[in-house]
Motif scaffolding. Structure first.
Motif, PDB file in Angstrom:
ATOM      1  N   LEU A  99      15.759  13.379  12.993  1.00  9.43           N
ATOM      2  CA  LEU A  99      14.654  14.340  13.017  1.00  9.43           C
ATOM      3  C   LEU A  99      13.908  14.370  11.689  1.00  9.43           C
ATOM      4  O   LEU A  99      12.672  14.454  11.659  1.00  9.43           O
ATOM      5  CB  LEU A  99      15.200  15.735  13.343  1.00  9.43           C
ATOM      6  N   LEU A 100      14.643  14.304  10.572  1.00  7.29           N
ATOM      7  CA  LEU A 100      14.000  14.324   9.263  1.00  7.29           C
ATOM      8  C   LEU A 100      13.066  13.134   9.093  1.00  7.29           C
ATOM      9  O   LEU A 100      11.925  13.275   8.643  1.00  7.29           O
ATOM     10  CB  LEU A 100      15.054  14.344   8.163  1.00  7.29           C
ATOM     11  N   LEU A 101      13.542  11.948   9.439  1.00 13.88           N
ATOM     12  CA  LEU A 101      12.698  10.759   9.303  1.00 13.88           C
ATOM     13  C   LEU A 101      11.481  10.836  10.223  1.00 13.88           C
ATOM     14  O   LEU A 101      10.384  10.394   9.851  1.00 13.88           O
ATOM     15  CB  LEU A 101      13.514   9.505   9.606  1.00 13.88           C
ATOM     16  N   LYS A 102      11.657  11.385  11.420  1.00 14.74           N
ATOM     17  CA  LYS A 102      10.518  11.547  12.318  1.00 14.74           C
ATOM     18  C   LYS A 102       9.509  12.541  11.751  1.00 14.74           C
ATOM     19  O   LYS A 102       8.285  12.324  11.825  1.00 14.74           O
ATOM     20  CB  LYS A 102      11.000  12.020  13.702  1.00 14.74           C
ATOM     21  N   MET A 103       9.995  13.622  11.165  1.00 11.18           N
ATOM     22  CA  MET A 103       9.089  14.605  10.573  1.00 11.18           C
ATOM     23  C   MET A 103       8.341  14.018   9.381  1.00 11.18           C
ATOM     24  O   MET A 103       7.159  14.305   9.175  1.00 11.18           O
ATOM     25  CB  MET A 103       9.872  15.857  10.150  1.00 11.18           C
ATOM     26  N   ILE A 104       9.038  13.194   8.578  1.00  8.40           N
ATOM     27  CA  ILE A 104       8.362  12.540   7.454  1.00  8.40           C
ATOM     28  C   ILE A 104       7.263  11.613   7.978  1.00  8.40           C
ATOM     29  O   ILE A 104       6.148  11.572   7.432  1.00  8.40           O
ATOM     30  CB  ILE A 104       9.378  11.760   6.598  1.00  8.40           C
ATOM     31  N   ALA A 105       7.554  10.862   9.047  1.00 10.36           N
ATOM     32  CA  ALA A 105       6.551   9.962   9.626  1.00 10.36           C
ATOM     33  C   ALA A 105       5.356  10.742  10.174  1.00 10.36           C
ATOM     34  O   ALA A 105       4.194  10.346   9.984  1.00 10.36           O
ATOM     35  CB  ALA A 105       7.192   9.119  10.732  1.00 10.36           C
ATOM     36  N   ILE A 106       5.625  11.862  10.849  1.00 15.13           N
ATOM     37  CA  ILE A 106       4.533  12.690  11.378  1.00 15.13           C
ATOM     38  C   ILE A 106       3.676  13.228  10.239  1.00 15.13           C
ATOM     39  O   ILE A 106       2.434  13.194  10.303  1.00 15.13           O
ATOM     40  CB  ILE A 106       5.110  13.835  12.231  1.00 15.13           C
ATOM     41  N   ALA A 107       4.333  13.744   9.185  1.00  6.28           N
ATOM     42  CA  ALA A 107       3.584  14.282   8.048  1.00  6.28           C
ATOM     43  C   ALA A 107       2.760  13.196   7.370  1.00  6.28           C
ATOM     44  O   ALA A 107       1.601  13.425   6.988  1.00  6.28           O
ATOM     45  CB  ALA A 107       4.551  14.927   7.049  1.00  6.28           C
ATOM     46  N   SER A 130       1.256  11.273  15.050  1.00  9.23           N
ATOM     47  CA  SER A 130       2.097  10.169  15.470  1.00  9.23           C
ATOM     48  C   SER A 130       3.382  10.171  14.662  1.00  9.23           C
ATOM     49  O   SER A 130       3.396  10.568  13.494  1.00  9.23           O
ATOM     50  CB  SER A 130       1.371   8.829  15.273  1.00  9.23           C
ATOM     51  N   ALA A 131       4.468   9.753  15.323  1.00 11.53           N
ATOM     52  CA  ALA A 131       5.750   9.612  14.637  1.00 11.53           C
ATOM     53  C   ALA A 131       6.058   8.152  14.357  1.00 11.53           C
ATOM     54  O   ALA A 131       7.184   7.805  13.998  1.00 11.53           O
ATOM     55  CB  ALA A 131       6.870  10.234  15.471  1.00 11.53           C
ATOM     56  N   GLY A 132       5.056   7.282  14.498  1.00  8.07           N
ATOM     57  CA  GLY A 132       5.246   5.862  14.242  1.00  8.07           C
ATOM     58  C   GLY A 132       5.286   5.552  12.760  1.00  8.07           C
ATOM     59  O   GLY A 132       4.923   6.379  11.917  1.00  8.07           O
ATOM     60  N   PRO A 133       5.737   4.352  12.400  1.00 10.68           N
ATOM     61  CA  PRO A 133       5.798   3.967  10.983  1.00 10.68           C
ATOM     62  C   PRO A 133       4.418   4.020  10.329  1.00 10.68           C
ATOM     63  O   PRO A 133       3.414   3.647  10.949  1.00 10.68           O
ATOM     64  CB  PRO A 133       6.332   2.531  11.030  1.00 10.68           C
ATOM     65  N   ALA A 134       4.391   4.491   9.100  1.00  9.58           N
ATOM     66  CA  ALA A 134       3.126   4.584   8.379  1.00  9.58           C
ATOM     67  C   ALA A 134       3.394   4.434   6.890  1.00  9.58           C
ATOM     68  O   ALA A 134       4.295   5.075   6.345  1.00  9.58           O
ATOM     69  CB  ALA A 134       2.436   5.921   8.660  1.00  9.58           C
ATOM     70  N   LEU A 135       2.609   3.572   6.228  1.00  3.69           N
ATOM     71  CA  LEU A 135       2.722   3.360   4.790  1.00  3.69           C
ATOM     72  C   LEU A 135       1.509   3.946   4.098  1.00  3.69           C
ATOM     73  O   LEU A 135       0.359   3.689   4.496  1.00  3.69           O
ATOM     74  CB  LEU A 135       2.827   1.866   4.480  1.00  3.69           C
ATOM     75  N   ILE A 136       1.758   4.741   3.071  1.00  2.63           N
ATOM     76  CA  ILE A 136       0.656   5.359   2.331  1.00  2.63           C
ATOM     77  C   ILE A 136      -0.246   4.293   1.720  1.00  2.63           C
ATOM     78  O   ILE A 136      -1.458   4.475   1.610  1.00  2.63           O
ATOM     79  CB  ILE A 136       1.222   6.308   1.249  1.00  2.63           C
ATOM     80  N   THR A 137       0.337   3.155   1.360  1.00  2.00           N
ATOM     81  CA  THR A 137      -0.455   2.083   0.742  1.00  2.00           C
ATOM     82  C   THR A 137      -1.492   1.493   1.705  1.00  2.00           C
ATOM     83  O   THR A 137      -2.441   0.843   1.273  1.00  2.00           O
ATOM     84  CB  THR A 137       0.480   0.955   0.258  1.00  2.00           C
ATOM     85  N   SER A 155       6.630  17.370   1.684  1.00  2.00           N
ATOM     86  CA  SER A 155       6.568  16.844   0.322  1.00  2.00           C
ATOM     87  C   SER A 155       6.429  15.329   0.312  1.00  2.00           C
ATOM     88  O   SER A 155       5.527  14.768  -0.319  1.00  2.00           O
ATOM     89  CB  SER A 155       7.822  17.262  -0.443  1.00  2.00           C
ATOM     90  N   ILE A 156       7.329  14.639   1.030  1.00  2.33           N
ATOM     91  CA  ILE A 156       7.308  13.173   1.033  1.00  2.33           C
ATOM     92  C   ILE A 156       6.097  12.655   1.796  1.00  2.33           C
ATOM     93  O   ILE A 156       5.430  11.704   1.373  1.00  2.33           O
ATOM     94  CB  ILE A 156       8.608  12.631   1.644  1.00  2.33           C
ATOM     95  N   GLY A 157       5.793  13.291   2.925  1.00 11.22           N
ATOM     96  CA  GLY A 157       4.660  12.855   3.732  1.00 11.22           C
ATOM     97  C   GLY A 157       3.323  12.996   3.045  1.00 11.22           C
ATOM     98  O   GLY A 157       2.403  12.205   3.280  1.00 11.22           O
ATOM     99  N   SER A 158       3.197  13.979   2.163  1.00 10.08           N
ATOM    100  CA  SER A 158       1.936  14.176   1.448  1.00 10.08           C
ATOM    101  C   SER A 158       1.841  13.326   0.187  1.00 10.08           C
ATOM    102  O   SER A 158       0.860  13.428  -0.551  1.00 10.08           O
ATOM    103  CB  SER A 158       1.754  15.653   1.086  1.00 10.08           C
ATOM    104  N   GLY A 159       2.872  12.523  -0.075  1.00 12.39           N
ATOM    105  CA  GLY A 159       2.827  11.614  -1.221  1.00 12.39           C
ATOM    106  C   GLY A 159       3.808  11.922  -2.313  1.00 12.39           C
ATOM    107  O   GLY A 159       3.828  11.230  -3.342  1.00 12.39           O
TER     108      GLY A 159
END
Length: 567
Positions: A21-29, A39-46, A110-114
């Motif tokens: 759930l944590l990893l999914k929430m990070i991906a959504i954020a 989306s809960a799919g993989p996403a790279l900030i770069t 926190s992690i999802g916003s950078g």
């Protein structure tokens, strides 16, 4: 042990699901902040084309975390592991539902916003909260709740990284503060359950599989030790700088709720310099291990990541320390590796093992974590050399680890060295005063009073019958009470003490149990009686127990050498 092991089956499952759930929430954020999609799919900030928005997203996330901490729970602040340790040692291992819900949510924001953090600290806190909450549903002791809290934390770490051995060792070296079957077996059960769930939830295999090969030769162990010394110095420097930054935030004339937003300004600037410093940085860890980064990129990653991570974590936001440490130690090892034979990715792995050991004071965890993370178990001698050297540097330069320093600043000192209580392995027969003076049960109260009034050597004496069997214990306090009371002074001691329950022990009784007996009864001297005959063979006092501790400490510190003498 069996009860807790059975309960660990549920806790291990909860830790694995919590990690998913944590990893999914990070991906959504991450998708929401950087790509504007749900989306809960993989996403790279770069990969984001947000432009100057890189300055805004970390700030927005930090403002949300500040509000969550102030109006939700202040315990979501920090990197998770110190908070878990503090709850274990000083909070009877009780975590609230609010923390269990808000910690992963704040970490995802926190992690999802950078935010330059990893998911390991938050999942340790979240998994620990799952174990603690489950334990609180039953009638358990604080020690038993601790076992399930740590089991949940280790299960969460296993699910994230796929490192069951390192998770078990982290529990032992950092969280449990003991090595007992009652705690070890349930932690193993929870970790294995989580490891079984991992392929179904998150995938199987090493998290950072790499083709880097270890160079051959005995020199590799020496070179790995040298890398460990360097990253050990780096770990000490990072820990010192982190708490200097934290002190600076404490001096700001604004409420702590706004500190994460201030720190996020620097995170945004760092992201403008190099996007790779934002987020969990798992892609950067993989690139370091693959040896695919140019020296210029590695140096930028090392210094910019260090600055934004120290400022962000020092501001009190929600995030972890392990992934940033792996990046910083890996970058250092990678730079050194350009001057050494072999793949630079191998030396990055050696740097990761060392910095984790030096910063967290967990040498075996660091050595095994690096091997499990990459699947290169043949490199264990090198990772152990690096971890051992970094640990040695750390304990020489730092009074505490990066984890326990935070707790010490709240006035709570924690010793991370395991020692054996001398009272737990000494027996009463080794410490007792043998053949103690006794009083006969036929003695009258009047005679006993006179005996104490005439200057008895001790405060209390065992009272025995004609065969030397224990009847009770009489003290100077008893004599004074009889003097001022209406007690018949012709009554024998045997008749007076017959209804009194007197604590007693046997020569083979562990001294730790006798110490508990003294505390519970309030009696300062415990008679030692022979198990078969019941005769009094010794006496053990509080002073004797303190002497055992003093002897143990002298064995630790007093030095001597063998004196050669001619016959």
């Amino acid at each position: 042990m069996l009860l807790l092991a059975a309960m660990a089956l549920v806790v291990g499952t909860g830790g694995a699901v919590g990690a998913w759930l944590l990893l999914k929430m990070i991906a959504i954020a991450t998708n929401l902040f950087w790509f504007g999609r749900l989306s809960a799919g993989p996403a790279l900030i770069t990969d984001s084309a947000i432009g100057l928005g890189v300055l805004v997203m970390p700030l927005v996330g930090a403002l949300i975390i500040g509000l969550m901490a102030r109006y939700g729970s202040e315990k979501i602040r920090g990197h998770g592991i110190p908070e878990a340790i503090e709850t274990i040692l000083f909070g009877e291992s009780r975590l609230s539902v609010k923390v269990a819900l808000l910690k992963p949510l704040s970490a995802a924001v926190s992690i999802g916003s950078g935010g330059p953090f990893g998911a390991e600290g938050p999942i340790i806190m979240t998994g620990g909260a799952i174990g603690s909450l489950f334990a609180q549903c039953f009638h358990l002791s604080a020690a038993e709740r601790k076992t399930l809290l740590v089991a949940g934390a280790a299960a969460g770490m296993t699910a994230i990284f796929g490192t069951p051995l390192a998770a078990i060792l982290l529990a032992i070296e950092v969280l449990l503060f003991e090595w007992k079957p009652r705690s070890f077996v349930p932690v193993v059960v929870a970790v294995l359950v989580s490891f079984v769930w991992r392929p179904l939830l998150l995938g199987s295999g090493p998290m950072f599989a790499t083709a880097s090969l270890a160079p051959s030769g005995l020199w590799v162990v020496g070179a790995s030790s040298a890398v460990g010394l360097v990253v050990g110095l780096e770990a000490a420097l990072l820990s010192t700088l982190l708490y200097r930054v934290e002190d600076l935030f404490h001096r700001l004339p604004v409420h702590w709720m706004w500190w994460p937003a201030i720190g996020a300004i620097f995170v945004g600037i760092g992201g403008l310099i190099d996007r790779h410093v934002l987020g969990s940085g798992y892609a950067s860890i993989q690139a370091l291990l693959d040896g695919s980064l140019a020296i210029r990129v590695v140096m930028a990653l090392l210094f910019v990541k260090a600055v934004v991570w120290l400022i962000a974590l020092g501001s009190g936001t929600s995030g972890g320390i392990l992934a940033p440490l792996l990046i910083l130690g890996g970058a250092t090892g990678c730079l050194i590796g350009h001057a050494l034979p072999g793949d630079v990715g191998f030396w990055a792995m050696i740097g990761m093992a060392g910095i984790m050991s030096g910063a967290m004071r967990a040498p075996m965890t660091g050595a095994l974590f690096a091997a499990e993370l990459t699947g290169h178990f043949e490199s264990l001698p090198a990772t152990i050399a690096s971890a051992g050297a970094a640990y040695a540097v750390s304990v020489l330069l730092m009074r505490r680890s990066i984890l326990t320093e935070k707790i010490a600043r709240r006035g709570r000192h924690i010793l991370q060295e395991y020692t054996v209580d001398p009272l737990d392995f000494l027996q009463a027969g080794q410490l007792m005063t043998p053949h103690p003076d006794t009083l006969p049960g036929s003695m009258s109260i009047a005679a006993a009073g006179k005996f104490f009034a005439d200057g008895a050597k001790h405060r209390s004496y065992p009272v025995v019958d004609a065969d030397g069997r224990l009847l009770g214990l009489v003290s100077r306090t008893d004599a004074l009470r009889w003097r001022v009371s209406d007690t018949d002074h012709d009554v024998r001691l045997a008749d007076t003490l017959s209804d009194i329950s007197q604590p007693a022990a046997h020569p083979e009784t562990p001294c730790g149990l006798i110490a508990d007996m003294i505390i519970e009864s309030g009696v300062g001297r415990v008679p030692i009686v022979d198990r078969e005959s019941g005769r009094v063979v010794g006496l053990l006092s509080r002073q004797d127990l303190l002497k055992a501790r003093s002897t143990h400490r002298k064995a630790e510190s007093d030095r001597s050498r063998y004196e050669w003498r001619s016959s």
